[in-house]
Design a protein around this motif. Sequence first.
Motif, PDB file in Angstrom:
ATOM      1  N   THR A  95       0.897  -1.203  -0.069  1.00 24.56           N
ATOM      2  CA  THR A  95       0.016   0.112   0.248  1.00 24.56           C
ATOM      3  C   THR A  95       0.664   1.188   0.073  1.00 24.56           C
ATOM      4  N   VAL A  96       1.865   1.461   0.874  1.00 27.29           N
ATOM      5  CA  VAL A  96       2.477   2.320   1.013  1.00 27.29           C
ATOM      6  C   VAL A  96       3.528   2.951  -0.411  1.00 27.29           C
ATOM      7  N   LEU A  97       4.137   1.946  -0.636  1.00 29.52           N
ATOM      8  CA  LEU A  97       4.841   2.041  -1.922  1.00 29.52           C
ATOM      9  C   LEU A  97       3.973   2.416  -3.114  1.00 29.52           C
ATOM     10  N   ARG A  98       2.845   1.760  -3.251  1.00 32.56           N
ATOM     11  CA  ARG A  98       2.106   1.855  -4.558  1.00 32.56           C
ATOM     12  C   ARG A  98       1.468   3.301  -4.258  1.00 32.56           C
ATOM     13  N   THR A  99       1.126   3.738  -3.092  1.00 33.71           N
ATOM     14  CA  THR A  99       0.283   5.219  -2.843  1.00 33.71           C
ATOM     15  C   THR A  99       1.381   6.069  -3.233  1.00 33.71           C
ATOM     16  N   ILE A 100       2.572   6.138  -2.597  1.00 28.55           N
ATOM     17  CA  ILE A 100       3.621   7.050  -3.168  1.00 28.55           C
ATOM     18  C   ILE A 100       3.642   7.180  -4.528  1.00 28.55           C
ATOM     19  N   ASP A 101       3.728   6.268  -5.375  1.00 27.16           N
ATOM     20  CA  ASP A 101       3.609   6.207  -6.876  1.00 27.16           C
ATOM     21  C   ASP A 101       2.324   7.014  -7.373  1.00 27.16           C
ATOM     22  N   ASP A 102       1.261   6.402  -6.686  1.00 33.12           N
ATOM     23  CA  ASP A 102      -0.020   7.091  -7.125  1.00 33.12           C
ATOM     24  C   ASP A 102      -0.143   8.779  -6.729  1.00 33.12           C
ATOM     25  N   ALA A 103       0.387   8.998  -5.818  1.00 31.82           N
ATOM     26  CA  ALA A 103       0.641  10.506  -5.323  1.00 31.82           C
ATOM     27  C   ALA A 103       1.529  11.573  -6.405  1.00 31.82           C
TER      28      ALA A 103
END
Length: 140
Positions: free
Chosen positions: A98-106
């Motif tokens: 989640t965290v790594l994917r969300t950084i990318d999404d942001a």
Amino acid sequence: MSKINWARVFLGGLLAGVIINVFEFVTNGVFLAAEWKAMMNALGRTEPPSGSGAVIFLIWGFLSGIAAIWLYAAARPRFGPGVKTAVLTGCAFWVLTTVLRTIDDAGVGLYPPRLLVILVLVCLLQSVVASVAGARVYKE
């Protein structure tokens, strides 16, 4: 070091997957449904995801549950069986997924920041609860 009990990884992972799918449905399909619809409309998508999209989300939830319990099974000989290890692996799973994917999404900027923050927090809870529940099923 003992071998991983793959049957128990699968069974615990299915339980974890059910929990993940329930969290995802309630969060995204109920509480955040209006926000998702507004975001999709802003992107020019006026139709909701198709039935095949729902199937993909369900499969993703079950595969995530199995992966989380595999991580627990791998960590268990090093950290010992129990809730503490399940919480630790649930948090590790959350960071890796989640965290790594969300950084990318942001970085892409398609998602409203508020939505990303809510999803990150809900996913932390979901990852820990799913990991603890699935770990109760896992035995070597």
